[in-house]
Design a protein around this motif. Structure first.
Motif, short mmCIF file in Angstrom:
data_model
loop_
_atom_site.label_atom_id
_atom_site.label_comp_id
_atom_site.label_asym_id
_atom_site.label_seq_id
_atom_site.Cartn_x
_atom_site.Cartn_y
_atom_site.Cartn_z
N ARG A 194 41.37 29.04 48.35
CA ARG A 194 42.36 28.27 47.82
C ARG A 194 42.76 28.54 46.06
O ARG A 194 43.84 28.33 45.73
CB ARG A 194 41.94 26.69 47.80
CG ARG A 194 42.17 26.33 49.62
CD ARG A 194 41.67 24.59 49.26
NE ARG A 194 41.42 24.23 50.41
CZ ARG A 194 42.35 23.75 51.45
NH1 ARG A 194 43.65 23.90 51.23
NH2 ARG A 194 41.97 23.34 52.69
N ILE A 195 41.64 29.08 45.55
CA ILE A 195 41.98 29.40 44.34
C ILE A 195 42.64 30.52 44.01
O ILE A 195 43.67 30.56 43.34
CB ILE A 195 40.41 29.60 43.55
CG1 ILE A 195 39.88 28.11 43.40
CG2 ILE A 195 40.65 30.06 42.05
CD1 ILE A 195 38.90 27.93 44.45
N MET A 196 42.46 31.67 44.61
CA MET A 196 42.93 33.03 44.18
C MET A 196 43.92 33.58 45.54
O MET A 196 44.98 34.26 45.36
CB MET A 196 41.99 34.13 44.09
CG MET A 196 40.93 33.90 43.01
SD MET A 196 42.01 34.14 41.39
CE MET A 196 42.39 35.67 41.55
N GLY A 197 43.41 32.93 46.84
CA GLY A 197 44.26 33.44 47.89
C GLY A 197 43.65 34.85 48.57
O GLY A 197 42.90 35.52 47.90
N ILE A 198 44.20 35.22 49.60
CA ILE A 198 43.65 36.07 50.40
C ILE A 198 43.79 37.74 49.71
O ILE A 198 42.85 38.55 49.63
CB ILE A 198 43.94 36.32 51.92
CG1 ILE A 198 43.13 35.05 52.38
CG2 ILE A 198 43.39 37.61 52.67
CD1 ILE A 198 43.65 34.85 54.02
N VAL A 199 45.08 37.57 49.19
CA VAL A 199 45.34 38.97 48.65
C VAL A 199 44.92 39.35 47.28
O VAL A 199 44.52 40.40 47.09
CB VAL A 199 46.93 39.07 48.49
CG1 VAL A 199 47.60 40.15 47.87
CG2 VAL A 199 47.81 38.77 49.75
N LEU A 200 44.71 38.25 46.67
CA LEU A 200 44.24 38.51 45.23
C LEU A 200 42.65 38.13 44.81
O LEU A 200 42.16 38.54 43.93
CB LEU A 200 44.94 37.54 43.99
CG LEU A 200 46.62 37.56 44.06
CD1 LEU A 200 46.94 36.55 43.36
CD2 LEU A 200 47.07 38.97 43.78
N LEU A 201 42.03 37.68 45.83
CA LEU A 201 40.55 37.20 45.65
C LEU A 201 39.75 38.42 45.49
O LEU A 201 38.96 38.24 44.59
CB LEU A 201 40.24 36.47 47.19
CG LEU A 201 38.71 36.06 46.85
CD1 LEU A 201 38.58 34.86 45.68
CD2 LEU A 201 38.37 35.25 48.30
N ILE A 202 40.06 39.52 45.94
CA ILE A 202 38.87 40.71 45.67
C ILE A 202 38.81 41.07 44.26
O ILE A 202 37.81 41.47 43.75
CB ILE A 202 39.57 41.90 46.52
CG1 ILE A 202 38.36 43.03 46.56
CG2 ILE A 202 40.88 42.48 46.00
CD1 ILE A 202 37.20 42.47 47.38
N SER A 203 39.81 40.70 43.53
CA SER A 203 39.81 40.90 41.99
C SER A 203 38.81 40.25 41.37
O SER A 203 38.07 40.56 40.30
CB SER A 203 41.16 40.89 41.14
OG SER A 203 41.64 39.50 41.64
N LEU A 204 38.72 38.91 41.72
CA LEU A 204 37.83 37.98 41.27
C LEU A 204 36.26 38.46 41.38
O LEU A 204 35.22 37.94 40.71
CB LEU A 204 37.83 36.74 41.77
CG LEU A 204 37.26 35.31 41.08
CD1 LEU A 204 37.59 35.32 39.30
CD2 LEU A 204 37.34 34.16 41.43
N LEU A 205 36.07 39.26 42.49
CA LEU A 205 34.49 39.63 42.86
C LEU A 205 34.30 40.72 42.14
O LEU A 205 33.21 41.34 41.87
CB LEU A 205 34.51 39.98 44.47
CG LEU A 205 34.59 38.98 45.11
CD1 LEU A 205 34.63 39.25 46.83
CD2 LEU A 205 33.25 37.97 45.05
#
Length: 285
Positions: A194-205
């Motif tokens: 919900r915070i980053m979305g599926i497309v962008l979440l990998i960047s937060l990791l």
């Protein structure tokens, strides 16, 4: 600032703020292991495969986050099993699960009565204002578990991340730890959708870990500092998105990328320090 004055007036904004802090901590801790093990592609596969669970849950009228979590955990365990058994190459397994998950999700979403394209965007690109009290509570439990795990079992996890053969020689159950961490990666990813979305979440990791890795090669240091960087990026992105009315996920990526550029410039300007123990194998050098 208007954001902080509104923070205590609107429940959705308070939930978003707390979720930014908690997801930053969880993604920072888990991301250290992901980058160290060179599992970024695996994390991307789990992230996109969770979309299949979202689509099925939407079609059945169930909780989409629970559907995504079930799909993501099973995908993570399946990839880990396939790679350790040698029945199929890990990159091939990830690619298959990645594409099948997205296809299943798109199919069941389109079959749902009353389907609109807006149903997809909230999960593909994030919609932090939709974070509920239940989402915050689940993130809080996960954060507590990860912090406790990092304090109690950081050394065994570090051994597994760098050298499984050495870990086995020390009597560490590497297979159990690998499966457990794969499941934790999946849960962390789904609870942060919900915070980053599926497309962008990998960047937060990955980006917070790479930022800290610019200054330190110590696994312990990065495990401690990466969550702080991730929290700073999340909160900064939320404030920026609220002030300029831009998508929070994109704003968070912008903040983290800017921090990465500054970190790289600073690391090149300062004198190179002698290497220390526990090099971050697999991190961007």
């Amino acid at each position: 600032m208007e954001f902080f004055s509104d923070l205590f007036q609107y429940g959705y904004l308070s939930n978003a703020f707390i979720a930014c802090i908690l997801s930053g901590i969880t993604c920072g801790i888990v991301g250290t292991y992901v980058v160290c093990r060179r599992m970024v592609f695996l994390a991307g596969g789990i992230t996109h495969s969770s979309f299949g669970g979202l689509g099925i849950a939407f079609y059945l009228g169930a909780n989409p986050i629970l559907g995504a979590m079930l799909f993501a955990v099973l995908s993570a365990l399946g990839i880990e099993w396939a790679s350790t058994r040698g029945r199929i190459r890990e990159d091939s397994a990830i690619g298959i699960i990645w594409s099948v998950g997205m296809a299943v999700g798109a199919l069941f979403m389109s079959l749902r009565p009353g389907y609109t394209s807006g149903d997809l965007s909230a999960y593909l690109f994030g919609s932090i204002v939709t974070v509920t009290d239940g989402d915050v509570a689940a993130l809080a439990v996960l954060t507590a578990l990860l912090i406790a795990g990092a304090l109690l079992w950081l050394r065994p996890v570090m051994y597994v991340a760098f050298d499984r053969e050495f870990a086995r020689s020390r009597g560490i159950h590497t297979r159990v730890i690998s499966y457990l961490l794969a499941a934790l990666i999946a849960v962390t990813i789904v609870l942060s959708i919900r915070i980053m979305g599926i497309v962008l979440l990998i960047s937060l990791l990955t980006i917070p870990v790479v930022i800290v890795n610019s200054f330190s090669k110590s696994f312990r240091t990065i495990t401690l500092a990466a969550p702080l960087v991730a929290v700073a990026g999340n909160v900064g992105g939320l404030v920026l998105s609220y002030g300029f009315e831009v998508p929070p996920g994109a704003a968070i990526i912008f903040i983290l990328t800017l921090l990465l550029v500054v970190a790289r410039l600073c690391s090149r300007l300062r004198p190179r320090l002698a290497p220390v123990s526990e090099p971050m194998a697999g991190a961007d050098r």
